[in-house]
Design a protein around this motif. Structure first.
Motif, PDB file in Angstrom:
ATOM      1  N   GLU A 250      -6.580  36.318  57.791  1.00 39.01           N
ATOM      2  CA  GLU A 250      -6.598  35.214  58.748  1.00 39.01           C
ATOM      3  C   GLU A 250      -7.673  34.209  58.377  1.00 39.01           C
ATOM      4  O   GLU A 250      -8.764  34.565  57.942  1.00 39.01           O
ATOM      5  CB  GLU A 250      -6.838  35.736  60.160  1.00 39.01           C
ATOM      6  N   SER A 251      -7.353  32.937  58.528  1.00 39.02           N
ATOM      7  CA  SER A 251      -8.301  31.861  58.309  1.00 39.02           C
ATOM      8  C   SER A 251      -8.055  30.788  59.360  1.00 39.02           C
ATOM      9  O   SER A 251      -7.190  30.932  60.224  1.00 39.02           O
ATOM     10  CB  SER A 251      -8.148  31.275  56.898  1.00 39.02           C
ATOM     11  N   LYS A 252      -8.820  29.698  59.279  1.00 40.52           N
ATOM     12  CA  LYS A 252      -8.678  28.627  60.263  1.00 40.52           C
ATOM     13  C   LYS A 252      -7.297  27.979  60.207  1.00 40.52           C
ATOM     14  O   LYS A 252      -6.744  27.570  61.237  1.00 40.52           O
ATOM     15  CB  LYS A 252      -9.766  27.575  60.027  1.00 40.52           C
ATOM     16  N   LYS A 253      -6.705  27.898  59.017  1.00 36.73           N
ATOM     17  CA  LYS A 253      -5.444  27.180  58.849  1.00 36.73           C
ATOM     18  C   LYS A 253      -4.214  28.073  58.733  1.00 36.73           C
ATOM     19  O   LYS A 253      -3.085  27.560  58.770  1.00 36.73           O
ATOM     20  CB  LYS A 253      -5.526  26.278  57.615  1.00 36.73           C
ATOM     21  N   SER A 254      -4.392  29.382  58.583  1.00 37.04           N
ATOM     22  CA  SER A 254      -3.217  30.228  58.425  1.00 37.04           C
ATOM     23  C   SER A 254      -3.529  31.682  58.775  1.00 37.04           C
ATOM     24  O   SER A 254      -4.692  32.094  58.780  1.00 37.04           O
ATOM     25  CB  SER A 254      -2.677  30.153  57.001  1.00 37.04           C
ATOM     26  N   THR A 255      -2.467  32.434  59.074  1.00 37.43           N
ATOM     27  CA  THR A 255      -2.555  33.870  59.313  1.00 37.43           C
ATOM     28  C   THR A 255      -1.426  34.548  58.560  1.00 37.43           C
ATOM     29  O   THR A 255      -0.275  34.088  58.588  1.00 37.43           O
ATOM     30  CB  THR A 255      -2.436  34.204  60.805  1.00 37.43           C
ATOM     31  N   LEU A 256      -1.733  35.652  57.880  1.00 41.84           N
ATOM     32  CA  LEU A 256      -0.729  36.409  57.136  1.00 41.84           C
ATOM     33  C   LEU A 256      -0.446  37.711  57.883  1.00 41.84           C
ATOM     34  O   LEU A 256      -1.355  38.497  58.147  1.00 41.84           O
ATOM     35  CB  LEU A 256      -1.229  36.712  55.723  1.00 41.84           C
ATOM     36  N   PHE A 257       0.836  37.915  58.233  1.00 33.62           N
ATOM     37  CA  PHE A 257       1.259  39.096  58.971  1.00 33.62           C
ATOM     38  C   PHE A 257       2.092  40.010  58.075  1.00 33.62           C
ATOM     39  O   PHE A 257       2.741  39.553  57.138  1.00 33.62           O
ATOM     40  CB  PHE A 257       2.123  38.706  60.182  1.00 33.62           C
ATOM     41  N   LEU A 258       2.082  41.293  58.426  1.00 32.36           N
ATOM     42  CA  LEU A 258       2.957  42.270  57.777  1.00 32.36           C
ATOM     43  C   LEU A 258       4.010  42.714  58.769  1.00 32.36           C
ATOM     44  O   LEU A 258       3.697  43.088  59.896  1.00 32.36           O
ATOM     45  CB  LEU A 258       2.152  43.481  57.285  1.00 32.36           C
ATOM     46  N   ALA A 259       5.283  42.665  58.365  1.00 41.33           N
ATOM     47  CA  ALA A 259       6.382  43.059  59.237  1.00 41.33           C
ATOM     48  C   ALA A 259       7.381  43.877  58.433  1.00 41.33           C
ATOM     49  O   ALA A 259       7.248  44.037  57.215  1.00 41.33           O
ATOM     50  CB  ALA A 259       7.053  41.829  59.842  1.00 41.33           C
ATOM     51  N   THR A 260       8.391  44.416  59.106  1.00 47.11           N
ATOM     52  CA  THR A 260       9.483  45.105  58.432  1.00 47.11           C
ATOM     53  C   THR A 260      10.793  44.443  58.825  1.00 47.11           C
ATOM     54  O   THR A 260      10.924  43.896  59.922  1.00 47.11           O
ATOM     55  CB  THR A 260       9.535  46.594  58.811  1.00 47.11           C
ATOM     56  N   ALA A 261      11.746  44.471  57.911  1.00 46.00           N
ATOM     57  CA  ALA A 261      13.059  43.892  58.179  1.00 46.00           C
ATOM     58  C   ALA A 261      14.113  44.767  57.519  1.00 46.00           C
ATOM     59  O   ALA A 261      13.867  45.372  56.471  1.00 46.00           O
ATOM     60  CB  ALA A 261      13.136  42.458  57.648  1.00 46.00           C
ATOM     61  N   PRO A 262      15.298  44.871  58.117  1.00 50.67           N
ATOM     62  CA  PRO A 262      16.357  45.711  57.532  1.00 50.67           C
ATOM     63  C   PRO A 262      16.919  45.102  56.260  1.00 50.67           C
ATOM     64  O   PRO A 262      16.970  43.881  56.098  1.00 50.67           O
ATOM     65  CB  PRO A 262      17.419  45.751  58.646  1.00 50.67           C
ATOM     66  N   SER A 263      17.314  45.958  55.328  1.00 58.88           N
ATOM     67  CA  SER A 263      17.977  45.526  54.106  1.00 58.88           C
ATOM     68  C   SER A 263      18.975  46.596  53.709  1.00 58.88           C
ATOM     69  O   SER A 263      19.101  47.621  54.378  1.00 58.88           O
ATOM     70  CB  SER A 263      16.956  45.307  52.978  1.00 58.88           C
ATOM     71  N   CYS A 264      19.681  46.370  52.601  1.00 54.07           N
ATOM     72  CA  CYS A 264      20.653  47.363  52.146  1.00 54.07           C
ATOM     73  C   CYS A 264      19.977  48.662  51.714  1.00 54.07           C
ATOM     74  O   CYS A 264      20.623  49.708  51.610  1.00 54.07           O
ATOM     75  CB  CYS A 264      21.477  46.794  50.993  1.00 54.07           C
ATOM     76  N   LEU A 265      18.663  48.614  51.471  1.00 52.10           N
ATOM     77  CA  LEU A 265      17.896  49.798  51.079  1.00 52.10           C
ATOM     78  C   LEU A 265      17.157  50.423  52.258  1.00 52.10           C
ATOM     79  O   LEU A 265      16.404  51.368  52.094  1.00 52.10           O
ATOM     80  CB  LEU A 265      16.885  49.435  49.990  1.00 52.10           C
ATOM     81  N   GLY A 266      17.389  49.902  53.465  1.00 56.69           N
ATOM     82  CA  GLY A 266      16.668  50.369  54.649  1.00 56.69           C
ATOM     83  C   GLY A 266      15.647  49.335  55.080  1.00 56.69           C
ATOM     84  O   GLY A 266      15.779  48.157  54.772  1.00 56.69           O
ATOM     85  N   LEU A 267      14.600  49.788  55.775  1.00 52.82           N
ATOM     86  CA  LEU A 267      13.554  48.871  56.197  1.00 52.82           C
ATOM     87  C   LEU A 267      12.640  48.526  55.030  1.00 52.82           C
ATOM     88  O   LEU A 267      12.220  49.400  54.282  1.00 52.82           O
ATOM     89  CB  LEU A 267      12.734  49.492  57.338  1.00 52.82           C
ATOM     90  N   GLU A 268      12.344  47.248  54.882  1.00 48.82           N
ATOM     91  CA  GLU A 268      11.453  46.799  53.818  1.00 48.82           C
ATOM     92  C   GLU A 268      10.310  45.990  54.401  1.00 48.82           C
ATOM     93  O   GLU A 268      10.472  45.307  55.418  1.00 48.82           O
ATOM     94  CB  GLU A 268      12.208  45.941  52.807  1.00 48.82           C
ATOM     95  N   ASN A 269       9.155  46.079  53.758  1.00 47.40           N
ATOM     96  CA  ASN A 269       8.003  45.291  54.179  1.00 47.40           C
ATOM     97  C   ASN A 269       8.181  43.836  53.740  1.00 47.40           C
ATOM     98  O   ASN A 269       8.595  43.569  52.609  1.00 47.40           O
ATOM     99  CB  ASN A 269       6.719  45.838  53.563  1.00 47.40           C
ATOM    100  N   ILE A 270       7.875  42.928  54.647  1.00 42.72           N
ATOM    101  CA  ILE A 270       7.848  41.506  54.304  1.00 42.72           C
ATOM    102  C   ILE A 270       6.553  40.914  54.848  1.00 42.72           C
ATOM    103  O   ILE A 270       5.963  41.451  55.792  1.00 42.72           O
ATOM    104  CB  ILE A 270       9.061  40.725  54.871  1.00 42.72           C
ATOM    105  N   TYR A 271       6.123  39.831  54.246  1.00 45.28           N
ATOM    106  CA  TYR A 271       4.918  39.141  54.698  1.00 45.28           C
ATOM    107  C   TYR A 271       5.316  37.798  55.304  1.00 45.28           C
ATOM    108  O   TYR A 271       6.165  37.100  54.769  1.00 45.28           O
ATOM    109  CB  TYR A 271       3.953  38.934  53.533  1.00 45.28           C
ATOM    110  N   ILE A 272       4.709  37.491  56.426  1.00 49.58           N
ATOM    111  CA  ILE A 272       4.976  36.233  57.125  1.00 49.58           C
ATOM    112  C   ILE A 272       3.667  35.448  57.191  1.00 49.58           C
ATOM    113  O   ILE A 272       2.667  35.939  57.725  1.00 49.58           O
ATOM    114  CB  ILE A 272       5.494  36.472  58.553  1.00 49.58           C
ATOM    115  N   LYS A 273       3.701  34.261  56.647  1.00 44.22           N
ATOM    116  CA  LYS A 273       2.516  33.416  56.685  1.00 44.22           C
ATOM    117  C   LYS A 273       2.741  32.303  57.694  1.00 44.22           C
ATOM    118  O   LYS A 273       3.685  31.521  57.570  1.00 44.22           O
ATOM    119  CB  LYS A 273       2.219  32.829  55.304  1.00 44.22           C
ATOM    120  N   ARG A 274       1.884  32.258  58.699  1.00 49.62           N
ATOM    121  CA  ARG A 274       1.972  31.238  59.742  1.00 49.62           C
ATOM    122  C   ARG A 274       0.896  30.183  59.486  1.00 49.62           C
ATOM    123  O   ARG A 274      -0.292  30.495  59.419  1.00 49.62           O
ATOM    124  CB  ARG A 274       1.772  31.868  61.115  1.00 49.62           C
TER     125      ARG A 274
END
Length: 251
Positions: A180-204
């Motif tokens: 996290e910084s003043k201008k952005s935050t990086l989150f870790l989430a999971t999302a479904p895929s053909c291989l099951g749940l996968e980790n993805i990163y979301i930068k706000r």
């Protein structure tokens, strides 16, 4: 607010040398017999135990007297485009040297024609890069335009995240914060895929202050810019995190 979602992601020398030699011989034989393939790239060659075969034959045009020098060069430039970012210069030169062997008018000028083909390949690749890197900004077989309430953006078709995006946006406060910084935050989430749940990163991204707000209104968002630059890198075969979506708020 704007978001950029992304996901983090050999043949031996002797085998490669043999395959290059077989390919050069097949291409030379095709040209000598007047076979002009209009979509000439490595994906249209089938590799089998007993050698190589030319595929996608509906793209072939037969020339009665064999190919002219210009037609040979155009075909070789098409093929070299595929190899340009995949094979080193010595391997590409090995292909051309084998191709030029015993070809009248070319064999004694191999270096000259190699330089010509390499120059034409560089110029053509630059034009292709500029065209391909903009594909991520319109709907096509690989990308879709996203529109949900105030949210606008672009998604990869194969990511199949259009139904998950609203939930991910509304659930950001419950996600794990990686940075996290003043201008952005990086989150870790999971999302479904053909291989099951996968980790993805979301930068706000945030636009603090009035100046930041005005920049966010007047200019393309940082998420969309990151989306464009990531695909510009990918089409040039640079390794980068796989971009899945870019979303911005437009009221």
């Amino acid at each position: 607010d704007n978001l950029f979602l992304h996901k983090s992601w050999k043949m031996g020398f002797a085998e490669q040398r043999t395959l290059i030699q077989q390919l050069a011989q097949l291409v030379k034989k095709a040209h000598q017999h007047g076979v002009y393939h209009k979509d000439f790239h490595a994906g249209n060659f089938l590799v089998r135990d007993n050698g190589l075969s030319l595929m996608d034959l509906h793209q072939v045009k037969m020339k009665r007297k064999g190919l002219s020098l210009n037609e040979r060069i155009n075909n070789l430039v098409q093929l070299n485009l595929f190899f340009y970012q995949r094979l080193r210069a010595p391997a590409r030169f090995r292909f051309f040297k084998e191709y030029c062997r015993e070809v009248k008018g070319i064999e004694n000028n191999t270096a000259k024609y190699v330089r010509l083909i390499e120059t034409k390949t560089r110029k053509t690749s630059l034009r292709l890069y500029l065209r391909r890197e903009k594909r991520c900004l319109r709907a096509n077989n690989d990308f879709m335009v996203f529109h949900h309430g105030p949210y606008r953006g672009y998604l990869r078709q194969d990511a199949a995240l259009e139904k998950e995006i609203p939930g991910l946006i509304n659930n950001l406060k419950n996600l794990k914060v990686v940075k996290e910084s003043k201008k952005s935050t990086l989150f870790l989430a999971t999302a479904p895929s053909c291989l099951g749940l996968e980790n993805i990163y979301i930068k706000r991204y945030r636009c603090p202050g009035m100046l930041g707000f005005l920049k966010g209104v007047m200019r393309p968002s940082r998420a969309i810019k990151a989306w464009e630059m990531a695909h510009a890198a990918l089409v040039r075969n640079f390794n980068t995190a796989l971009p899945l979506a870019a979303i911005e708020v437009r009221y």
